[in-house]
Enzyme design. Sequence first.
Site, PDB file in Angstrom:
ATOM      1  N   ILE A  90      -3.389   8.094  -1.072  1.00  0.00           N
ATOM      2  CA  ILE A  90      -2.081   7.996  -0.423  1.00  0.00           C
ATOM      3  C   ILE A  90      -2.016   6.768   0.471  1.00  0.00           C
ATOM      4  O   ILE A  90      -2.967   6.462   1.201  1.00  0.00           O
ATOM      5  CB  ILE A  90      -1.819   9.249   0.435  1.00  0.00           C
ATOM      6  CG1 ILE A  90      -1.857  10.513  -0.428  1.00  0.00           C
ATOM      7  CG2 ILE A  90      -0.504   9.149   1.185  1.00  0.00           C
ATOM      8  CD1 ILE A  90      -2.022  11.794   0.361  1.00  0.00           C
ATOM      9  N   CYS A  91      -0.892   6.067   0.428  1.00  0.00           N
ATOM     10  CA  CYS A  91      -0.621   4.972   1.354  1.00  0.00           C
ATOM     11  C   CYS A  91       0.483   5.430   2.297  1.00  0.00           C
ATOM     12  O   CYS A  91       1.649   5.505   1.923  1.00  0.00           O
ATOM     13  CB  CYS A  91      -0.183   3.719   0.589  1.00  0.00           C
ATOM     14  SG  CYS A  91       0.213   2.307   1.652  1.00  0.00           S
TER      15      CYS A  91
END
Length: 246
Positions: A90-91
């Site tokens: 995840i960013c």
Amino acid sequence: MSSNRTRRIAKEVADIHADTLSKVEVETFGSGDDLTHLRGKFHGPPDTPYEGGKYTVDIRIPNEYPFRPPIMKFETKIWHPNVSSQTGAICLDTLSTQWSPVLTIKSALISLQSLLSSPEPKDPQDAEVAGMLISNPAEFEHVARQWAVKYAGAPEKDRAEGSGGATPESIKKKAQKAKESEEKAKLAAYHGYNKDLIDRFVAMGFDVPAVVAAFEFVGIDKMGGEDYELEEAYMGDITARLFGEA
């Protein structure tokens, strides 16, 4: 695991279990009772391609928690520019540079749910997905919906039938809604007390949940969320509680 960290995580898990409004879920991973490895779940937000799906997130709590963020990745495959379609990585700023000890596992999960409403293709985790969203939003919505049906259990009926797919304007509106939801999630940690009032103690090195718990133990009036100066006696009682002297 330190006793303070154990108590905090246990309290956060209990708070999530007691919260029937957010629809966020958390449990220990597998059949064990290890509070450092959790599994979070939440529903895809309405008015998105993910609506009707249920998403599972692997959560690992570092030794430095809450001063370092939980390490989260999607277990459920998802087509989203800020989540790797291969690994689930995840960013999200909330889980990296914008993390604060004020935040909790629940607020992090709510931020992830909000991310599904507000993709950021210019800061992608998955370049292929980001490129599709930028060049062909309608196709992005179509594929994202297919993945929601296949991997997250969303109903097969197209949510956006006849809508023409996403547009830059609709994406902008969704991003604004997600930002507002994230701010609400952060304020929820203050339990109705004025943020500035609590933050004066946070500035002394205590975290928000501890300060709020001390206020509630001493019986400090919430005054409708207004800021005000505490009497010296109350200041002493709160400080003593925070230092474990009461």
